[in-house]
Design an enzyme around this catalytic site. Sequence first.
Site, PDB file in Angstrom:
ATOM      1  N   LYS A  73       0.273  -1.100  -0.207  1.00  0.00           N
ATOM      2  CA  LYS A  73      -0.118  -0.333   0.159  1.00  0.00           C
ATOM      3  C   LYS A  73       0.684   1.515   0.170  1.00  0.00           C
ATOM      4  O   LYS A  73       0.460   2.023  -0.278  1.00  0.00           O
ATOM      5  CB  LYS A  73      -0.929  -0.342   1.237  1.00  0.00           C
ATOM      6  CG  LYS A  73      -2.398  -1.309   0.849  1.00  0.00           C
ATOM      7  CD  LYS A  73      -2.760  -0.390   1.703  1.00  0.00           C
ATOM      8  CE  LYS A  73      -4.118  -2.186   2.227  1.00  0.00           C
ATOM      9  NZ  LYS A  73      -5.222  -1.581   3.094  1.00  0.00           N
ATOM     10  N   ASN A  94      -4.768   2.325  -1.638  1.00  0.00           N
ATOM     11  CA  ASN A  94      -4.646   1.023  -1.600  1.00  0.00           C
ATOM     12  C   ASN A  94      -6.200   0.370  -2.793  1.00  0.00           C
ATOM     13  O   ASN A  94      -6.611  -0.776  -3.248  1.00  0.00           O
ATOM     14  CB  ASN A  94      -6.189   0.784  -0.332  1.00  0.00           C
ATOM     15  CG  ASN A  94      -7.722   1.491  -0.777  1.00  0.00           C
ATOM     16  OD1 ASN A  94      -7.783   1.785  -0.810  1.00  0.00           O
ATOM     17  ND2 ASN A  94      -8.646  -0.341   0.092  1.00  0.00           N
ATOM     18  N   ASP A 109      -9.872   2.708   1.982  1.00  0.00           N
ATOM     19  CA  ASP A 109      -9.856   2.011   3.736  1.00  0.00           C
ATOM     20  C   ASP A 109     -10.739   2.841   4.378  1.00  0.00           C
ATOM     21  O   ASP A 109     -11.611   3.120   4.941  1.00  0.00           O
ATOM     22  CB  ASP A 109      -8.682   2.030   4.221  1.00  0.00           C
ATOM     23  CG  ASP A 109      -7.739   0.289   3.123  1.00  0.00           C
ATOM     24  OD1 ASP A 109      -9.557  -0.147   2.884  1.00  0.00           O
ATOM     25  OD2 ASP A 109      -6.738   0.759   3.486  1.00  0.00           O
ATOM     26  N   GLY A 132      -3.231   1.372  18.725  1.00  0.00           N
ATOM     27  CA  GLY A 132      -3.098   1.193  17.437  1.00  0.00           C
ATOM     28  C   GLY A 132      -2.567   2.257  16.136  1.00  0.00           C
ATOM     29  O   GLY A 132      -3.408   3.281  16.186  1.00  0.00           O
ATOM     30  N   ARG A 156       0.689   0.546  21.545  1.00  0.00           N
ATOM     31  CA  ARG A 156       1.520  -0.285  22.508  1.00  0.00           C
ATOM     32  C   ARG A 156       2.898   0.888  22.463  1.00  0.00           C
ATOM     33  O   ARG A 156       3.473   0.908  23.193  1.00  0.00           O
ATOM     34  CB  ARG A 156       1.899  -1.753  21.693  1.00  0.00           C
ATOM     35  CG  ARG A 156       2.974  -2.174  22.443  1.00  0.00           C
ATOM     36  CD  ARG A 156       3.261  -3.951  22.097  1.00  0.00           C
ATOM     37  NE  ARG A 156       3.569  -3.416  20.935  1.00  0.00           N
ATOM     38  CZ  ARG A 156       3.688  -4.480  19.864  1.00  0.00           C
ATOM     39  NH1 ARG A 156       4.004  -6.101  20.181  1.00  0.00           N
ATOM     40  NH2 ARG A 156       3.975  -5.003  18.173  1.00  0.00           N
ATOM     41  N   THR A 157       3.171   1.273  20.741  1.00  0.00           N
ATOM     42  CA  THR A 157       4.689   2.364  20.609  1.00  0.00           C
ATOM     43  C   THR A 157       3.823   3.400  20.998  1.00  0.00           C
ATOM     44  O   THR A 157       3.848   4.166  20.286  1.00  0.00           O
ATOM     45  CB  THR A 157       5.469   1.810  19.361  1.00  0.00           C
ATOM     46  OG1 THR A 157       5.046  -0.167  19.806  1.00  0.00           O
ATOM     47  CG2 THR A 157       6.503   3.078  19.552  1.00  0.00           C
ATOM     48  N   TYR A 218     -10.870  -9.233  11.308  1.00  0.00           N
ATOM     49  CA  TYR A 218     -12.686  -9.792  10.674  1.00  0.00           C
ATOM     50  C   TYR A 218     -11.981 -11.734  10.874  1.00  0.00           C
ATOM     51  O   TYR A 218     -13.245 -12.289  10.633  1.00  0.00           O
ATOM     52  CB  TYR A 218     -12.317  -9.489   9.845  1.00  0.00           C
ATOM     53  CG  TYR A 218     -11.271  -9.474   8.373  1.00  0.00           C
ATOM     54  CD1 TYR A 218     -11.459 -10.530   8.103  1.00  0.00           C
ATOM     55  CD2 TYR A 218     -10.778  -8.946   7.308  1.00  0.00           C
ATOM     56  CE1 TYR A 218     -10.610 -11.043   6.606  1.00  0.00           C
ATOM     57  CE2 TYR A 218     -10.062  -8.839   7.060  1.00  0.00           C
ATOM     58  CZ  TYR A 218      -9.306 -10.061   6.314  1.00  0.00           C
ATOM     59  OH  TYR A 218      -8.655 -10.485   5.991  1.00  0.00           O
ATOM     60  N   GLY A 239     -14.805  -6.444  11.903  1.00  0.00           N
ATOM     61  CA  GLY A 239     -14.405  -5.550  10.674  1.00  0.00           C
ATOM     62  C   GLY A 239     -15.176  -6.165   9.329  1.00  0.00           C
ATOM     63  O   GLY A 239     -14.327  -4.960   8.126  1.00  0.00           O
TER      64      GLY A 239
HETATM   65  P1  ATR Z   1      -0.939  -2.289   9.629  1.00  0.00           P
HETATM   66  O1  ATR Z   1      -0.295  -1.803   8.305  1.00  0.00           O
HETATM   67  O2  ATR Z   1      -1.707  -3.927   9.281  1.00  0.00           O
HETATM   68  O3  ATR Z   1      -2.093  -1.480  10.748  1.00  0.00           O
HETATM   69  P2  ATR Z   1       0.994  -2.409  11.704  1.00  0.00           P
HETATM   70  O4  ATR Z   1       1.804  -0.616  11.152  1.00  0.00           O
HETATM   71  O5  ATR Z   1       2.119  -3.297  11.358  1.00  0.00           O
HETATM   72  O6  ATR Z   1       0.481  -2.940  10.668  1.00  0.00           O
HETATM   73  O7  ATR Z   1       0.879  -2.099  13.313  1.00  0.00           O
HETATM   74  C1  ATR Z   1      -0.157  -3.067  12.876  1.00  0.00           C
HETATM   75  C2  ATR Z   1      -0.480  -1.713  14.734  1.00  0.00           C
HETATM   76  O8  ATR Z   1      -0.945  -3.341  15.845  1.00  0.00           O
HETATM   77  C3  ATR Z   1       0.732  -1.468  15.677  1.00  0.00           C
HETATM   78  O9  ATR Z   1      -0.594  -0.553  16.032  1.00  0.00           O
HETATM   79  C4  ATR Z   1       1.061  -1.907  16.600  1.00  0.00           C
HETATM   80  O10 ATR Z   1       1.898  -1.439  17.705  1.00  0.00           O
HETATM   81  P3  ATR Z   1       3.228  -1.563  17.320  1.00  0.00           P
HETATM   82  O11 ATR Z   1       3.301  -0.174  16.735  1.00  0.00           O
HETATM   83  O12 ATR Z   1       3.481  -1.438  19.187  1.00  0.00           O
HETATM   84  O13 ATR Z   1       4.433  -1.963  16.772  1.00  0.00           O
HETATM   85  C5  ATR Z   1       0.030  -3.132  16.978  1.00  0.00           C
HETATM   86  N1  ATR Z   1      -0.324  -4.350  17.746  1.00  0.00           N
HETATM   87  C6  ATR Z   1       0.977  -5.601  16.826  1.00  0.00           C
HETATM   88  N2  ATR Z   1       1.040  -5.861  17.461  1.00  0.00           N
HETATM   89  C7  ATR Z   1       0.267  -6.395  18.762  1.00  0.00           C
HETATM   90  C8  ATR Z   1       0.882  -6.626  20.276  1.00  0.00           C
HETATM   91  N3  ATR Z   1       0.733  -7.720  20.823  1.00  0.00           N
HETATM   92  N4  ATR Z   1       0.049  -6.188  21.490  1.00  0.00           N
HETATM   93  C9  ATR Z   1      -0.314  -4.108  21.311  1.00  0.00           C
HETATM   94  N5  ATR Z   1      -0.278  -3.681  20.115  1.00  0.00           N
HETATM   95  C10 ATR Z   1       0.165  -5.042  19.000  1.00  0.00           C
END
Ligand code: ATR
Length: 274
Positions: A73, A94, A109, A132, A156-157, A218, A239
Site C-alpha cells: 500500500k 489501496n 479504507d 493502534g 503499544r509504542t 475480521y 471488521g
Molecule cells: P497495519 O499497517 O496493518 O496497521 P502495522 O503497521 O504492523 O500494520 O501495525 C500494527 C499495529 O498493531 C501497531 O499499532 C502495533 O503496535 P506497535 O506500533 O507498538 O508495534 C499493534 N500491535 C501488534 N501486535 C500487538 C500486540 N501484541 N499488542 C499491542 N499492539 C500490537
Amino acid sequence: MPADITAKTALCGIVLHPAGHTRSPRMHNAAYAAMGIDAAYFAFDVMPAALGSAMAGIRAMGLEQVAISLPHKVAVMEHLDEIDERARRIGAVNTVSVRDGRLLGTNTDWIGATRALETRTELAGKHAVVLGAGGAARAVVYGLIEAGATVEVLNRTVERAEDLAKDLGAQGAGPLARISELPHDILINTTSVGLRSDATPVSVQHLRADSVVMDIVYDPEETRLLADARSCGALPIGGKWMLVHQAAEQLRIWTGRDAPINVLEKAFSASAGN
Ligand code: ATR
C-alpha cells in the site's frame, strides 16, 4: 465471474502478497453478477521486488482497476501517475484506477471505516479512541476526523501514536492503558490483537455500555473484543463491514453506481476459511 468471458470482458483484481486468503475476488465477482457487469476479478500474488513491473503490466494490458493490499500500500505510490490528496494524507494507496493509460491512486479504507460506523452512529462531535498506529489506524483516524469526530490514538509504542496524532490532527495520543481513564463514544481496534486468537486489546471492564465498538480484525468474525462489547451492552461492529464498504466504494469509483452491500457481505461471509 461471468459465465462467458469474451474479448470485451473487463479485467480487475487485487495485488498483494501472499494472496491465499483474500476474499476480494469472491466479493467483487458476486457484485459484478448482481450488477450485470461484464468483468472478472482475480488475485495477483506479486512479490515486493516485482511490484513496479506488475504495475507497468496493469497499465500495458489495460486492466480497469486494481485494489492494492498488504504489503504494497505504501510502496505502490512511487509507481503511479497521480495520487489524490486523501491518499497522500493517509500515506497509503489501496485502489488504483486506470484511465487513458494513466494509473490513478486513491484510498477507500477510510471511507470503509466511516461508512461502517455511520450505519450505527453519528460521527460529528463524537469522542473516538483508536487503538493502534499502523497503516490501518491512519486511514481510520483520517476518516473519523473528516467526519467531525475528535480522536485519541493509543498504541503499544507511544511514539508512533504521537507521530500519527500530530500528522493527522488527532486530539491526543498515549499508551494502550490510558483507555481506563478516557471517556469515549466510539472505540476502534486497528491492532492485530485478536487476529485468529482469543486475545483482546482492552479488558472488558474498560468497555462502556453506551459506546460503539468496531474491530478491524475480521477473522474470527466475532473477536473477543466484539463479544465483550456485546456482553456489556455496547454496539459491536465487525471488521467485515469496513472491508465491504471499502469494496463498495471501489465499485462506485469504477462504475459510478452504488454496489449491493448485502451481496458483498454475503460473499465475504461465504468465503470464510478459503
Ligand atoms: P497495519 O499497517 O496493518 O496497521 P502495522 O503497521 O504492523 O500494520 O501495525 C500494527 C499495529 O498493531 C501497531 O499499532 C502495533 O503496535 P506497535 O506500533 O507498538 O508495534 C499493534 N500491535 C501488534 N501486535 C500487538 C500486540 N501484541 N499488542 C499491542 N499492539 C500490537
